[in-house]
Design an enzyme around this catalytic site. Sequence first.
Site, PDB file in Angstrom:
ATOM      1  N   LYS A  10     -11.599   2.705  12.968  1.00 48.25           N
ATOM      2  CA  LYS A  10     -10.407   3.307  13.584  1.00 48.25           C
ATOM      3  C   LYS A  10     -10.608   3.523  15.092  1.00 48.25           C
ATOM      4  O   LYS A  10      -9.697   3.286  15.889  1.00 48.25           O
ATOM      5  CB  LYS A  10     -10.035   4.625  12.886  1.00 48.25           C
ATOM      6  CG  LYS A  10      -9.448   4.435  11.482  1.00 48.25           C
ATOM      7  CD  LYS A  10      -8.191   3.570  11.502  1.00 48.25           C
ATOM      8  CE  LYS A  10      -7.526   3.438  10.148  1.00 48.25           C
ATOM      9  NZ  LYS A  10      -6.473   2.408  10.134  1.00 48.25           N
TER      10      LYS A  10
ATOM     11  N   TYR B 138     -15.141   3.687   8.029  1.00 55.27           N
ATOM     12  CA  TYR B 138     -13.688   3.754   8.257  1.00 55.27           C
ATOM     13  C   TYR B 138     -13.415   4.310   9.664  1.00 55.27           C
ATOM     14  O   TYR B 138     -12.613   3.761  10.423  1.00 55.27           O
ATOM     15  CB  TYR B 138     -13.083   4.662   7.189  1.00 55.27           C
ATOM     16  CG  TYR B 138     -11.604   4.894   7.270  1.00 55.27           C
ATOM     17  CD1 TYR B 138     -10.698   3.876   7.016  1.00 55.27           C
ATOM     18  CD2 TYR B 138     -11.096   6.168   7.548  1.00 55.27           C
ATOM     19  CE1 TYR B 138      -9.330   4.106   7.050  1.00 55.27           C
ATOM     20  CE2 TYR B 138      -9.737   6.414   7.575  1.00 55.27           C
ATOM     21  CZ  TYR B 138      -8.855   5.379   7.329  1.00 55.27           C
ATOM     22  OH  TYR B 138      -7.506   5.611   7.347  1.00 55.27           O
TER      23      TYR B 138
ATOM     24  N   ASP C  53       1.676  -8.895   1.974  1.00 56.82           N
ATOM     25  CA  ASP C  53       0.501  -8.265   1.360  1.00 56.82           C
ATOM     26  C   ASP C  53      -0.484  -9.369   1.007  1.00 56.82           C
ATOM     27  O   ASP C  53      -0.104 -10.535   0.889  1.00 56.82           O
ATOM     28  CB  ASP C  53       0.903  -7.479   0.094  1.00 56.82           C
ATOM     29  CG  ASP C  53      -0.105  -6.396  -0.240  1.00 56.82           C
ATOM     30  OD1 ASP C  53       0.040  -5.263   0.257  1.00 56.82           O
ATOM     31  OD2 ASP C  53      -1.071  -6.687  -0.994  1.00 56.82           O
TER      32      ASP C  53
ATOM     33  N   GLY D 142       0.806  -1.224   0.000  1.00 61.88           N
ATOM     34  CA  GLY D 142       0.000   0.000   0.000  1.00 61.88           C
ATOM     35  C   GLY D 142       0.837   1.272   0.000  1.00 61.88           C
ATOM     36  O   GLY D 142       2.062   1.231  -0.045  1.00 61.88           O
ATOM     37  N   GLN D 143       0.134   2.405   0.109  1.00 64.26           N
ATOM     38  CA  GLN D 143       0.803   3.712   0.001  1.00 64.26           C
ATOM     39  C   GLN D 143       1.899   3.873   1.054  1.00 64.26           C
ATOM     40  O   GLN D 143       3.037   4.214   0.722  1.00 64.26           O
ATOM     41  CB  GLN D 143      -0.239   4.840   0.153  1.00 64.26           C
ATOM     42  CG  GLN D 143       0.345   6.226  -0.077  1.00 64.26           C
ATOM     43  CD  GLN D 143      -0.566   7.358   0.424  1.00 64.26           C
ATOM     44  OE1 GLN D 143      -1.513   7.129   1.167  1.00 64.26           O
ATOM     45  NE2 GLN D 143      -0.264   8.577   0.006  1.00 64.26           N
TER      46      GLN D 143
ATOM     47  N   ARG E 102      -1.958  -9.493  -1.822  1.00 63.88           N
ATOM     48  CA  ARG E 102      -1.616  -9.868  -3.203  1.00 63.88           C
ATOM     49  C   ARG E 102      -0.228 -10.490  -3.230  1.00 63.88           C
ATOM     50  O   ARG E 102       0.670 -10.040  -2.525  1.00 63.88           O
ATOM     51  CB  ARG E 102      -1.597  -8.618  -4.106  1.00 63.88           C
ATOM     52  CG  ARG E 102      -2.946  -7.969  -4.268  1.00 63.88           C
ATOM     53  CD  ARG E 102      -2.802  -6.535  -4.715  1.00 63.88           C
ATOM     54  NE  ARG E 102      -2.146  -5.721  -3.678  1.00 63.88           N
ATOM     55  CZ  ARG E 102      -1.615  -4.525  -3.853  1.00 63.88           C
ATOM     56  NH1 ARG E 102      -1.627  -3.977  -5.055  1.00 63.88           N
ATOM     57  NH2 ARG E 102      -1.054  -3.856  -2.867  1.00 63.88           N
TER      58      ARG E 102
ATOM     59  N   ILE F 278      -1.995  11.505   3.759  1.00 61.05           N
ATOM     60  CA  ILE F 278      -0.559  11.337   3.485  1.00 61.05           C
ATOM     61  C   ILE F 278      -0.306  11.614   2.005  1.00 61.05           C
ATOM     62  O   ILE F 278      -0.947  11.027   1.120  1.00 61.05           O
ATOM     63  CB  ILE F 278      -0.081   9.902   3.824  1.00 61.05           C
ATOM     64  CG1 ILE F 278      -0.439   9.541   5.279  1.00 61.05           C
ATOM     65  CG2 ILE F 278       1.418   9.761   3.576  1.00 61.05           C
ATOM     66  CD1 ILE F 278       0.234  10.349   6.341  1.00 61.05           C
TER      67      ILE F 278
HETATM   68  C1  AKB Z   1      -8.422   8.554   3.948  1.00 59.35           C
HETATM   69  O1  AKB Z   1      -8.621   9.617   3.335  1.00 59.35           O
HETATM   70  O2  AKB Z   1      -9.276   7.665   4.077  1.00 59.35           O
HETATM   71  C2  AKB Z   1      -7.085   8.362   4.613  1.00 59.35           C
HETATM   72  C3  AKB Z   1      -7.059   8.873   5.999  1.00 59.35           C
HETATM   73  C4  AKB Z   1      -7.018  10.323   6.267  1.00 59.35           C
HETATM   74  O3  AKB Z   1      -7.063   8.115   6.920  1.00 59.35           O
HETATM   75  N1  AKB Z   1      -6.064   8.980   3.815  1.00 59.35           N
END
Ligand code: AKB
Length: 320
Positions: A146, A142, A34, A11-12, A36, A172
């Site tokens: 978190k 998301y 990973d 990933g990034q 993949r 990021i």
């Molecule tokens: C997203 O935009 O989902 C991520 C983050 C800020 O956690 N880059």
Amino acid sequence: MKKVLITGSGGQIGSELTLELRRRLGGENVVASDKRNLSSGPLVDTGPFEVIDVTDVEQIATVAGKYKIDTIYHLAAVLSAIGEEKPHLAWDIGVNGLYNVLQVARDKKCALFFPSSIGAFGPSTPLDNTPQDTIQRPVSMYGVTKVTGELLCDYYAQRYGVDARGVRYPGIISNVTLPGGGTTDYAVEIFYAAIKTKHFVCPLGAGTFLDMMYMPDAINAAINVMEADPKKLRHRNAFNVTAMSFDPEILYAEIKKHIPDFKMEYDPDPVKMCIAQSWPNKMDDSCARAEWGWKPEYDLERMTLDMIKVIGGKFKKGLI
Ligand code: AKB
């Protein structure tokens, strides 16, 4: 010598953190993994590579045992915008995946880095100078994963003594591996568009301020929080860290200083806008600064200059 396992190495963040840790610790001491099977490229050329799907605890345990791992950087994740399209997947990877990694860390006595995010905040959080300890009622799946992850890490630290540490990353910005499916991705995509076509359609509206960070600082944050003296850590997990805060207009104006004929228009994406407006404008990262010496090196000007240099160089060589 430390023996490190990284999940989500493709990933990034993973693609760059893996190589930096290998540079510091030696290639053979850092196991990339990973979902993949990556058959070629820097991650497989510079050290061991294993396929790990973090939703399968046996796969994580087998690799951790095989290489006698003592530290795990757990980067496998589904980002915020994709999380709204695939909430089940976001939960499965974000929560069940972390739970599995924590179980392995507990059994094998590994330290663990877990990246939380500005996504762990929501509209009822104070959005300016967002404190380290504050209201966390996110509105995205998301964000839900978190906050759950932060709590799980605290629980495993208190209950089982797992040395689980982490930061709350902002968006990021990087130039090696593209981010995939995040709300803050525009701040990377804008550079590629400026260099390749001199035209960008921005999915966030003017005035949408968000915290951001350039990749070298993101990597230092992960490594430094893991190396910090535990006696000085009052929080340990989920430290606010930021390096800059801007809206699309400010970033556009900064890029235009170097590419004067660059044009940007707006076509706000309703899902991304809803998420972005619920996230902080600017976090207070004074706890990270005080407890383990967090100090970013890149501001908006320096990051922009470097992004244009690196991506411009790739474009001239026909690599993008
Ligand atoms: C997203 O935009 O989902 C991520 C983050 C800020 O956690 N880059």
